[in-house]
Design a protein around this motif. Structure first.
Motif, PDB file in Angstrom:
ATOM      1  N   VAL A   5       0.859  -1.123  -0.011  1.00  0.00           N
ATOM      2  CA  VAL A   5      -0.074   0.043   0.105  1.00  0.00           C
ATOM      3  C   VAL A   5       0.814   0.943   0.061  1.00  0.00           C
ATOM      4  CG1 VAL A   5      -1.557   1.298   1.211  1.00  0.00           C
ATOM      5  CG2 VAL A   5      -1.995  -1.113   1.028  1.00  0.00           C
ATOM      6  N   ILE A   6       1.807   1.233   0.646  1.00  0.00           N
ATOM      7  CA  ILE A   6       2.790   2.341   0.931  1.00  0.00           C
ATOM      8  C   ILE A   6       3.478   2.758  -0.474  1.00  0.00           C
ATOM      9  CG2 ILE A   6       4.847   1.416   2.015  1.00  0.00           C
ATOM     10  CD1 ILE A   6       5.087   4.037   3.591  1.00  0.00           C
ATOM     11  N   LEU A   7       4.003   1.557  -1.141  1.00  0.00           N
ATOM     12  CA  LEU A   7       4.613   1.813  -2.282  1.00  0.00           C
ATOM     13  C   LEU A   7       3.768   2.329  -3.500  1.00  0.00           C
ATOM     14  CD1 LEU A   7       7.118  -1.382  -2.030  1.00  0.00           C
ATOM     15  CD2 LEU A   7       7.709   0.980  -1.622  1.00  0.00           C
ATOM     16  N   SER A   8       2.375   1.696  -3.490  1.00  0.00           N
ATOM     17  CA  SER A   8       1.415   2.042  -4.399  1.00  0.00           C
ATOM     18  C   SER A   8       1.155   3.501  -4.253  1.00  0.00           C
ATOM     19  CB  SER A   8       0.341   1.345  -4.214  1.00  0.00           C
ATOM     20  OG  SER A   8       0.642  -0.025  -4.519  1.00  0.00           O
ATOM     21  N   THR A   9       1.189   4.136  -2.917  1.00  0.00           N
ATOM     22  CA  THR A   9       1.022   5.526  -2.669  1.00  0.00           C
ATOM     23  C   THR A   9       2.167   6.209  -3.095  1.00  0.00           C
ATOM     24  OG1 THR A   9      -0.368   4.964  -0.642  1.00  0.00           O
ATOM     25  CG2 THR A   9       0.387   7.084  -1.121  1.00  0.00           C
ATOM     26  N   ILE A  10       3.237   5.656  -2.969  1.00  0.00           N
ATOM     27  CA  ILE A  10       4.336   6.613  -3.489  1.00  0.00           C
ATOM     28  C   ILE A  10       4.382   6.680  -4.884  1.00  0.00           C
ATOM     29  CG2 ILE A  10       6.831   6.762  -3.602  1.00  0.00           C
ATOM     30  CD1 ILE A  10       7.017   5.427  -0.617  1.00  0.00           C
ATOM     31  N   ALA A  11       4.145   5.453  -5.697  1.00  0.00           N
ATOM     32  CA  ALA A  11       4.241   5.415  -7.149  1.00  0.00           C
ATOM     33  C   ALA A  11       3.131   6.311  -7.643  1.00  0.00           C
ATOM     34  CB  ALA A  11       4.039   3.981  -7.408  1.00  0.00           C
ATOM     35  N   LEU A  12       1.977   6.354  -7.064  1.00  0.00           N
ATOM     36  CA  LEU A  12       0.876   7.255  -7.530  1.00  0.00           C
ATOM     37  C   LEU A  12       1.184   8.610  -7.540  1.00  0.00           C
ATOM     38  CD1 LEU A  12      -2.224   7.762  -8.041  1.00  0.00           C
ATOM     39  CD2 LEU A  12      -2.679   7.698  -5.687  1.00  0.00           C
ATOM     40  N   PHE A  13       1.675   9.343  -6.206  1.00  0.00           N
ATOM     41  CA  PHE A  13       1.870  10.597  -6.471  1.00  0.00           C
ATOM     42  C   PHE A  13       3.271  11.173  -6.980  1.00  0.00           C
ATOM     43  CE2 PHE A  13      -1.162   9.954  -2.670  1.00  0.00           C
ATOM     44  CZ  PHE A  13      -2.041  10.997  -3.020  1.00  0.00           C
ATOM     45  N   ILE A  14       4.061  10.430  -7.020  1.00  0.00           N
ATOM     46  CA  ILE A  14       5.369  10.552  -7.723  1.00  0.00           C
ATOM     47  C   ILE A  14       5.010  10.848  -9.512  1.00  0.00           C
ATOM     48  CG2 ILE A  14       7.488   9.735  -8.696  1.00  0.00           C
ATOM     49  CD1 ILE A  14       8.207   8.885  -5.930  1.00  0.00           C
ATOM     50  N   GLY A  15       4.142   9.584  -9.889  1.00  0.00           N
ATOM     51  CA  GLY A  15       3.653   9.727 -11.202  1.00  0.00           C
ATOM     52  C   GLY A  15       2.482  11.156 -11.478  1.00  0.00           C
TER      53      GLY A  15
END
Length: 366
Positions: free
Chosen positions: A68-78
């Motif tokens: 979940v935390i890696l998905s959030t990071i990938a989302l907002f960096i994108g």
């Protein structure tokens, strides 16, 4: 709503891609571990793969916060690299409001993990334990706690034995009371029955006190041939650690079965704190995953022109691991009785949410 659905879709895409990558790595690593563990048993590749797949749901359940935390990071960096966050703020929507969709999805994932993934991982973990015990030991041993007391099954070269006890006076020393033992031959026929006032596990044997033995051969009258002993020793393949480890495997118990198991354990005289804490930790899982989303967003919801993206990602991951460690540490304290059960299970998610909310408000308002 259109923007929320867009953020939700992007978050879900990141979650599925990252989850697929971790799942492939997890299966490969665990397959190698199972091959090393059962090297002396010479198991086929099919059996090793079967064990690996049985172990996978429990591992995925444990990895959910990281995913979940890696998905959030990938989302907002994108979103930051494509300047979509800038556009979102330009239309008057705050960064915290943009978190609504990812947090909602995290809560849904957490709820599904409790109601679906937990029972699946519990069943597969129990089957994994049973098969591992079968492959590792000649005799299959099992343990069950019911309202009628404690049930044990032990195996040997001569057959199986079923042990029933009404309760225990000392759970740590495994001193059982009201013991009945029925032994079976390799063909499944009963060979003898033993009753005893007390039974204590010591050095590979059950020490039975005030025991009475009835032979169950076809041509023998059990009552007239019965013998009474003040104390006898009965060899066993069970060990104290194996039994306590089986009792301590709350991961192999579904959340739907935990309340009844807690009542049965309490009636049998065993400690139930670890199961009570585990139940509350599972119920608090949706909040914990929502906290992981907020922590990941607190460090990455910024424009890439500010630089330091790598440091921000590393900080988010490290803080997520720190919160995960604090939760596990609080769980241990709760199991040992040093923290109230509700505090041990629910305080870490609430603390993580408040901490990440403070970081988000600071980033938004300066």
């Amino acid at each position: 709503m259109i923007l929320d659905r867009y953020f939700a879709r992007r978050f879900m895409q990141s979650f599925l891609v990252i989850g697929g990558i971790f799942l492939a790595l997890l299966i490969l690593i665990d397959l190698v571990e199972q091959a090393r563990r059962f090297d002396s048993e010479n198991l086929s590749f099919g059996k090793l793969l079967h064990l690996t797949l049985l172990n996978t749901p429990a591992a995925i359940s444990e990895m959910l916060p990281l995913l979940v935390i890696l998905s959030t990071i990938a989302l907002f960096i994108g979103l930051a690299r494509s300047s979509e966050l800038v556009v979102t703020r330009a239309i008057g929507r705050s960064g915290i409001r943009a978190l609504l969709a990812p947090i909602t999805l995290a809560l849904i994932i957490g709820a599904l993990a409790v109601v679906l993934l937990n029972p699946i991982s519990a069943a597969t973990s129990e089957e994994f334990r049973r098969l591992s015990d079968t492959y590792k030991n000649r005799g299959n041993s099992a343990l069950s706690i019911t309202s009628e007391g404690l049930w044990l099954r032990q195996g040997s070269e001569n057959g199986q034995s079923v042990i029933h006890s009404r309760g225990t006076t000392n759970a740590d020393a495994l001193e059982l009371t009201g013991v009945t033992i029925v032994s079976f031959s390799m063909e499944g026929k009963p060979t003898q029955q033993i009753t005893a006032d007390r039974a204590q596990l010591s050095n590979g044997s059950w020490i039975l006190h005030n025991a009475k033995i009835w032979p169950l051969a076809e041509d023998v009258n059990p009552e007239t041939s019965a013998k009474t002993h003040e104390q006898i020793e009965l060899p066993t393949t069970l060990t104290r650690q194996r039994i306590l480890d089986t009792l301590g495997q709350q991961h192999s118990v579904s959340v739907y079965d935990l309340p009844q198991l807690i009542r049965d354990l309490r009636e049998a005289g065993f400690s139930t704190k670890q199961y009570e804490v585990w139940l509350q930790v599972q119920l608090a899982r949706p909040l914990f995953l929502a906290a992981m989303v907020m922590i990941g967003a607190a460090f990455t919801m910024r424009h890439v022109r500010f630089g330091g993206t790598g440091i921000a990602v590393l900080s988010a991951v490290l803080l997520g691991f720190a919160i995960y460690f604090v939760r596990n540490f609080a769980q241990i304290l709760g199991e040992n009785g040093q923290l109230p059960i509700l505090v041990a299970a629910w305080a870490p998610p609430f603390a993580a949410i408040l901490l990440s909310l403070g970081l988000l408000l600071h980033a938004e308002d300066g």
